[in-house]
Write a protein that holds these residues in place. Sequence first.
Motif, PDB file in Angstrom:
ATOM      1  N   HIS A 128       5.829   2.926  -6.964  1.00 30.83           N
ATOM      2  CA  HIS A 128       7.162   2.911  -6.347  1.00 30.83           C
ATOM      3  C   HIS A 128       7.019   2.359  -4.932  1.00 30.83           C
ATOM      4  N   ASP A 129       8.102   1.906  -4.371  1.00 21.90           N
ATOM      5  CA  ASP A 129       8.110   1.384  -2.998  1.00 21.90           C
ATOM      6  C   ASP A 129       6.936   0.433  -2.750  1.00 21.90           C
ATOM      7  N   LEU A 130       6.684  -0.405  -3.719  1.00 23.32           N
ATOM      8  CA  LEU A 130       5.557  -1.338  -3.672  1.00 23.32           C
ATOM      9  C   LEU A 130       5.964  -2.611  -2.944  1.00 23.32           C
ATOM     10  N   GLU A 131       5.186  -2.970  -1.951  1.00 21.65           N
ATOM     11  CA  GLU A 131       5.419  -4.220  -1.240  1.00 21.65           C
ATOM     12  C   GLU A 131       4.251  -5.150  -1.507  1.00 21.65           C
ATOM     13  N   ILE A 132       4.577  -6.392  -1.837  1.00 20.32           N
ATOM     14  CA  ILE A 132       3.561  -7.419  -2.059  1.00 20.32           C
ATOM     15  C   ILE A 132       3.626  -8.370  -0.883  1.00 20.32           C
ATOM     16  N   THR A 133       2.471  -8.577  -0.264  1.00 22.13           N
ATOM     17  CA  THR A 133       2.378  -9.543   0.825  1.00 22.13           C
ATOM     18  C   THR A 133       1.308 -10.566   0.464  1.00 22.13           C
ATOM     19  N   ILE A 134       1.436 -11.769   1.031  1.00 20.37           N
ATOM     20  CA  ILE A 134       0.453 -12.822   0.793  1.00 20.37           C
ATOM     21  C   ILE A 134       0.139 -13.486   2.127  1.00 20.37           C
TER      22      ILE A 134
END
Length: 184
Positions: free
Chosen positions: A119-125
């Motif tokens: 939950h509340d997962l943020e993907i950054t690159i």
Amino acid sequence: MEKMILGLERKIENCASKERVKLEEVVEDFQSQCYGLCGVDNLALQKTCGQSSVNGKYSCEKALDGIKDNFMHTKDGYNNHGVYFGEAYPYWWVDLGKNCKVKRVKIYNRTHCCGERLHDLEITIGKTLSNMKFYARFTGPASPGQVLNMNCKIPTAARYVKLMIMDRSVHNWLHVSEVEVFAD
């Protein structure tokens, strides 16, 4: 006269050969800068990775091995008062090995248990781990075995992909079965 002509022809061929090699290097460098050499297969498969903490045998590599029945897992345990806990802001990352235009990140949630923990997962690159940019967010909670297809409208150049649960409570665990990354 013929010797002079043959000598000149050899010099021209040598120069042309050297220029061809230089041109090939320039083209390869240009293609690399344009991120066109990354391929269409899963770029994350068996690459270098890391995570905020490790829970026994459930290391980061479990999310990059191509097997969807196992999983990576950040720490868990019991505190002195017998309360089961994880950690604040648990994360996992993969190094693709070179910059690629990331178009899609596919996340396979753990199948047998506790799917709601995703939950509340943020993907950054980003091109470095210290300079990451927002890619996508999944509010969740997910269900066991759920597959998240996170697409980017404009493929973005990156070498690193990072998943992080954006919750400061210590009752967070990050565990996924597999992460796949695809280029443009």
